[in-house]
Design a protein around this motif. Structure first.
Motif, PDB file in Angstrom:
ATOM      1  N   VAL A  29       0.807  -1.196   0.000  1.00  0.00           N
ATOM      2  CA  VAL A  29       0.000   0.000   0.000  1.00  0.00           C
ATOM      3  C   VAL A  29       0.843   1.249   0.000  1.00  0.00           C
ATOM      4  N   GLU A  30       0.567   2.171  -0.463  1.00  0.00           N
ATOM      5  CA  GLU A  30       0.856   3.556  -0.563  1.00  0.00           C
ATOM      6  C   GLU A  30       2.157   4.279  -0.696  1.00  0.00           C
ATOM      7  N   GLU A  60     -11.620   7.958   3.148  1.00  0.00           N
ATOM      8  CA  GLU A  60     -10.577   8.959   2.911  1.00  0.00           C
ATOM      9  C   GLU A  60     -10.004   9.461   4.230  1.00  0.00           C
ATOM     10  N   ARG A  61     -10.884   9.643   5.226  1.00  0.00           N
ATOM     11  CA  ARG A  61     -10.448  10.143   6.535  1.00  0.00           C
ATOM     12  C   ARG A  61     -11.230   9.383   7.606  1.00  0.00           C
ATOM     13  N   GLY A  79      -6.276  11.301   4.344  1.00  0.00           N
ATOM     14  CA  GLY A  79      -5.718  11.790   3.099  1.00  0.00           C
ATOM     15  C   GLY A  79      -4.587  10.884   2.645  1.00  0.00           C
ATOM     16  N   GLY A  80      -3.401  11.468   2.463  1.00  0.00           N
ATOM     17  CA  GLY A  80      -2.251  10.678   2.040  1.00  0.00           C
ATOM     18  C   GLY A  80      -1.519   9.987   3.175  1.00  0.00           C
ATOM     19  N   ARG A  81      -1.955  10.178   4.417  1.00  0.00           N
ATOM     20  CA  ARG A  81      -1.310   9.549   5.564  1.00  0.00           C
ATOM     21  C   ARG A  81      -2.083   8.293   5.950  1.00  0.00           C
ATOM     22  N   ASN A 102       3.435   5.545   6.844  1.00  0.00           N
ATOM     23  CA  ASN A 102       4.194   6.163   5.765  1.00  0.00           C
ATOM     24  C   ASN A 102       5.699   6.093   5.992  1.00  0.00           C
ATOM     25  N   GLU A 103       6.112   5.923   7.235  1.00  0.00           N
ATOM     26  CA  GLU A 103       7.543   5.841   7.549  1.00  0.00           C
ATOM     27  C   GLU A 103       8.075   4.415   7.513  1.00  0.00           C
ATOM     28  N   GLY A 104       7.209   3.432   7.392  1.00  0.00           N
ATOM     29  CA  GLY A 104       7.635   2.040   7.371  1.00  0.00           C
ATOM     30  C   GLY A 104       7.051   1.251   8.532  1.00  0.00           C
TER      31      GLY A 104
END
Length: 270
Positions: A29-30, A60-61, A79-81, A102-104
């Protein structure tokens, strides 16, 4: 994850011991891929309508919490997080949280950060795979997803539109070569069936080691505007994923497992 694509693809066969399903892997994912997949306007429209029908605007949120085979999972998107986590217990009874964001991948024991263990790839695969299927079809918006409309079909006497999903190698995760097929109802826009290929594990043998699966959505319910559904997981030796529709109607598939989400809660972010 294949979030690095949400390439959901299913679990990863080589990480079966840590994955919820020993037979396949989900895309990740992402992480934005280096290339953008070519567009098929008809397929994109079908998938966009499915995402809307399944509650994509809420996801989305929102935070989605549930138990899968007794293990609690929590999926948060803003959102993107994103932050996807599961909580298990170690041999001392301490709470072990594995969090993929998002950081792993990170691990916490009783709330304190600790080094990620050597089997990090298997943990990441497990968390990503469970998240992928729980959030479907939302992950099909990922830039590495390649969509292609394959035309109409029928299952159990109902009309469906078929969409093939493959993945760009860049951003498509470890299982980028897997192939998915989704059956989308043209009136409800729900994804009621899906099939996928996967690579067999080194020790995978027997009648269920087919290299593909067919999932039938069951017990669909709406929670805070999000369509939540469980699956019956079927298999057979078929030449193509397209052949699963006829085999399912002919009742010649073998039931492998059931994929059920318990105690589901959806909490929109304010």
């Amino acid at each position: 994850m294949r979030l690095r694509v949400f390439a959901l693809a299913l679990l990863i066969a080589g990480c079966a011991a840590d994955a919820p399903e020993p037979e396949g892997g989900a895309p990740l994912v992402e992480t934005p891929p280096a290339e953008t997949a070519p567009a098929d306007a008809e397929a994109r429209a079908l998938v966009d309508r499915a995402i809307a029908a399944h509650g994509g605007s809420v996801l989305e949120r929102a935070e989605l919490a549930f138990r899968f085979r007794g293990t609690p999972y929590r999926l948060r998107r803003d959102g993107g997080r994103f932050a996807y986590s599961r909580v298990t217990a170690d041999s001392l009874g301490r709470a072990v949280e594995d969090r993929l964001d998002n950081e792993g991948l990170r691990r916490f024991v009783d709330g304190a950060p600790v080094p990620v263990p050597s089997n990090a790839a298997g943990i990441e695969t497990n968390v990503n795979s469970v998240a992928y299927f729980a959030l479907l079809p939302f992950p099909l918006r990922d830039p590495a997803v390649r969509l292609r409309a394959l035309g109409p079909d029928t299952l159990r006497g109902q009309p469906y539109e078929r969409v093939e999903v493959t993945f760009a190698q860049a951003g498509g995760g470890r299982d980028w070569e897997d192939r998915y097929l989704y059956w989308i109802h043209p009136e409800t826009h729900s994804i009621d069936f899906l099939a996928y290929t996967y690579r067999l594990g080194a020790n995978e043998t027997g009648s269920n080691a087919t290299g593909s699966r067919f999932r039938e959505a069951v017990d669909a319910r709406t929670v805070e505007g999000v369509r939540v559904q469980d699956y019956r997981n079927w298999t057979a030796f078929v030449d193509r994923l397209e052949d699963y529709a006829g085999a399912f109607d002919a009742d010649t598939l073998r039931l492998v497992s059931e994929v059920r989400l318990d105690a589901v809660r959806v909490m929109p972010l304010r």
